[in-house]
Write an enzyme that holds these catalytic residues in place. Structure first.
Site, short mmCIF file in Angstrom:
data_model
loop_
_atom_site.label_atom_id
_atom_site.label_comp_id
_atom_site.label_asym_id
_atom_site.label_seq_id
_atom_site.Cartn_x
_atom_site.Cartn_y
_atom_site.Cartn_z
N ASN A 131 0.81 -1.23 0.00
CA ASN A 131 0.00 0.00 0.00
C ASN A 131 0.84 1.28 0.00
O ASN A 131 0.39 2.32 -0.48
CB ASN A 131 -0.90 -0.05 1.25
CG ASN A 131 -1.53 1.28 1.57
OD1 ASN A 131 -2.52 1.69 0.95
ND2 ASN A 131 -0.97 2.00 2.54
N TYR B 219 2.49 9.73 -11.31
CA TYR B 219 1.66 8.89 -10.42
C TYR B 219 0.90 7.84 -11.25
O TYR B 219 0.91 6.64 -10.91
CB TYR B 219 0.70 9.77 -9.64
CG TYR B 219 -0.18 8.99 -8.69
CD1 TYR B 219 0.35 8.43 -7.53
CD2 TYR B 219 -1.53 8.81 -8.96
CE1 TYR B 219 -0.45 7.69 -6.67
CE2 TYR B 219 -2.34 8.08 -8.09
CZ TYR B 219 -1.80 7.53 -6.95
OH TYR B 219 -2.59 6.80 -6.10
#
Ligand code: NAD
Length: 254
Positions: free
Chosen positions: A89, A157
């Site tokens: 994560n 990203y």
């Protein structure tokens, strides 16, 4: 405590705050012993788990540092005896500078690549020996809607989260023979500190646009995602691998 993950051990990266913290708490709620790792302090996450009767330890973890990842794996084995679940994560998200793709800072591009992509590779390498030996394991990688829908002005990203899907599919093919499953989750924007930082003063407008693009017309909350992580971590998904599950209120249909 009884739950779907009784007797299992999970490593959750980026577990100090936001979604990682929620995943750690909810996995523990299903009975998993949790190693909560982050470059930030994870004591709050661990306190939340242990004060409800769960088992957890915190560890200083930098996913870009292979030795640090190996130490997290060793901690899981020495504290709880196995590594059954890895939730990749940790990522750079909040605080990233956005802009036209040709203006993005090459150093920041490399930082994103290093944390969001190499970090996933490092953590997978760290856990693979005990998972192979046990002939079982579930790796859950956190991708993003950005990878499938596209995210203008944040090419670094979006690139990193698309790479996470490539890692997921390739590792699922490579590790199936060892009965290790690898899946990813692609959420749309969730209301976390990271999202506040990412959108800054454009947050309210972004929330409206995002909800407007969804079939389910409200913004995703932190609690909406943990059920999918638990599903992919547990035997409920024991014949599911290589998949990317959209948790985006119905924005992209695969
Ligand atoms: N919040 C969203 O809208 C959203 C949407 C889609 C996907 N995601 C993904 O979900 C995950 C969590 O998002 P969030 O909103 O909770 O973000 P966040 O910024 O709140 O949390 C990320 C955590 O990762 C940690 N981290 C950063 N670099 C690290 C490193 N080198 N080693 C270890 N830990 C490190 C941070 O300290 C932080 O605690 C990320 O992978 C993000 O890309 C988030």
């Amino acid at each position: 405590m009884t739950g779907q993950l009784e007797g299992k051990t999970a490593i959750v990266t980026g577990a100090a705050r936001g979604l990682g913290k929620e995943y750690a708490i909810r996995l523990a709620g299903e009975g998993a012993a949790v190693v909560a790792g982050d470059i930030r302090n994870c004591d709050e996450t661990v306190d939340a788990i242990t004060s409800s009767g769960g088992r957890a330890v915190s560890i200083a973890l930098d996913v870009t540092d292979m030795e640090s990842c190996s130490r997290a794996a060793e901690t899981a084995i020495s504290s709880f005896g196995s590594i059954d679940i890895l939730v990749n994560n940790a990522a750079l998200y909040g605080g990233l500078a956005s802009g036209r793709f040709e203006t993005l800072d090459p150093e920041e591009w490399n930082r994103v690549l290093n944390v969001n992509v190499t970090g996933v590779w490092n953590c997978c390498k760290a856990v693979i020996a005990p998972m192979r030996a046990a002939k079982q394991g579930s790796i859950v990688n956190i991708s993003s809607l950005a990878a499938l829908y596209g995210l203008p002005y944040s090419l670094h990203y979006a690139m990193s989260k698309a790479a996470v899907i490539g890692i997921t599919r390739s590792l699922a093919r490579e590790l199936g023979r060892d009965w290790i499953r690898v899946n990813s989750i692609a959420p749309s924007a969730v209301m976390t500190e990271g999202t506040d930082e990412f959108f800054g003063d454009k947050l309210e407008r972004a929330k409206e646009v995002i909800a407007g693009n969804q079939s389910l017309k409200r913004n995703l909350e932190v609690g909406d995602l943990a059920g999918t992580v638990i599903y992919l971590a547990s035997d409920a998904s024991k014949f599911v691998t290589g998949q990317t599950l959209m948790v985006d209120g119905g924005t992209v249909y695969l």
